[in-house]
Write an enzyme that holds these catalytic residues in place. Structure first.
Site, mmCIF file in Angstrom:
data_model
loop_
_atom_site.group_PDB
_atom_site.id
_atom_site.type_symbol
_atom_site.label_atom_id
_atom_site.label_comp_id
_atom_site.label_asym_id
_atom_site.label_seq_id
_atom_site.Cartn_x
_atom_site.Cartn_y
_atom_site.Cartn_z
ATOM 1 N N ILE A 12 11.489 14.120 -119.735
ATOM 2 C CA ILE A 12 10.584 14.319 -120.747
ATOM 3 C C ILE A 12 9.334 15.015 -120.070
ATOM 4 O O ILE A 12 8.640 14.028 -119.344
ATOM 5 C CB ILE A 12 10.424 13.052 -121.714
ATOM 6 N N LYS A 13 8.967 16.194 -120.410
ATOM 7 C CA LYS A 13 7.662 16.535 -119.791
ATOM 8 C C LYS A 13 6.754 16.335 -120.875
ATOM 9 O O LYS A 13 6.019 17.197 -121.555
ATOM 10 C CB LYS A 13 7.860 18.139 -119.441
ATOM 11 N N SER A 14 6.410 14.756 -120.800
ATOM 12 C CA SER A 14 5.283 14.441 -121.814
ATOM 13 C C SER A 14 3.834 14.710 -121.255
ATOM 14 O O SER A 14 3.736 14.940 -120.062
ATOM 15 C CB SER A 14 5.679 13.141 -121.915
#
Ligand code: PXG
Length: 291
Positions: A149-151
């Site tokens: 997840i590229k949060s």
């Protein structure tokens, strides 16, 4: 500079989100970093797919279609007359109150597209290779915030970057909880041993990088065998070559790890061949546009 803010092009000064946006309050949101080369947005579809997958895991419903998102990116590049660019997409949860729950963010996400430039490392490091260091902070475990997840919460990587800088290094080598090498703060890692290209399984805690995939495709084309497997620092210290891949860093040779020279401490033959082919394909693979 024009920024695309919820679909509208506005001046940089007007592109502002509220301090009640949960992206600001909690790091609740997702992002992508993408590059355009000579009017081609490199592997744009792959980046957009990853963005929507990150959002889906966070139950963040992006209110526009992928097609519309792509159109807005092209619109932003055209408005800024950019042939070559670094594009940052940021989707934040939107305005809420001072509680964690995203349910209160009723206005919906804010969608920001910035097209600018980024230079991660000095040219000298691309020519001669960089030295990196293993840091104490381990990569996030998948059971907590999955590294896929590229949060907007990148503190895991930021802590590692700070630790590397504290020791005088530009980049950090991150291990997982079991002590296996996973990746660096914003780049995937590859090593070459006996002519074989080796990279950790993404499932070990690395982001499945778009550049990583591109490099694996290049290797296949150059008839270089690629293996995904778990490996330790001992194995990488004794590799023949090493390099990092990422949208921002592109392909950069690594010549020293934890003060151990990697072979002759010079960018290797396979690294150079991959870098050359990478430079060629970036102008070819992706979404074309005109300015
Ligand atoms: N690992 C991590 C943790 C990343 O964040 C990569 C690997 C490489 O993935 P791509 O798909 O880019 O090949 C990333 C990507 C920045 C920046 O501003 C960081 C990334 C991408 C673009 C910009 O430092 N991370």
């Amino acid at each position: 500079m024009k920024i695309c803010f919820n679909g509208k092009l506005v001046n940089k000064e007007e592109a502002k989100v509220s301090v009640f946006d949960h992206g600001y309050l909690y790091g609740d949101g997702v992002f992508e970093g993408i590059r355009a080369y000579s009017c081609v947005v490199f592997r744009l579809k792959e980046h957009i797919d990853r963005l929507y997958e990150s959002a889906h895991s966070l139950m963040l419903n992006i209110p526009i279609t992928k097609k519309q998102m792509i159109a807005d990116i092209i619109k932003t590049l055209k408005a800024n007359k950019l042939k070559d660019s670094y594009i940052r997409l940021v989707i934040s949860r939107g305005d809420g109150d001072l509680g964690l729950s995203p349910a209160k963010c009723t206005k919906g996400p804010n969608i920001v597209i910035i097209a600018d430039s980024i230079t991660l490392y000095p040219k000298e490091l691309y020519d001669n290779g960089m030295s990196i260091i293993t840091v104490p902070t381990v990569r996030n475990v998948s059971e907590a915030v999955n590294p896929q997840i590229k949060s907007l919460n990148y503190l895991n990587n930021i802590l590692a970057k700070i630790e590397a800088a504290n020791s005088g290094y530009e980049e950090a080598l991150m291990l997982n909880r079991e002590g296996y090498i996973v990746e660096c703060t914003g780049d995937n890692i590859f090593m070459v041993k006996n002519g074989i290209l080796i990279t950790p399984f993404a499932s070990m805690g690395a982001l499945k990088g778009v550049t990583r995939d591109a490099v694996m495709d290049i290797a296949a084309k150059l008839k270089i065998k690629v293996v995904e497997k778990a490996f330790t620092r001992h194995e990488i210290y004794n590799a023949d070559e090493c390099f990092l891949t990422g949208t921002a860093a592109e392909v950069i040779p690594v010549v020293k790890i934890d003060n151990r020279a990697i072979a002759e401490a010079k960018p290797g033959k396979i690294t150079k061949a991959i870098l050359k082919e990478f430079k060629r394909i970036t102008k070819l693979q992706g979404e074309k546009y005109t300015i």
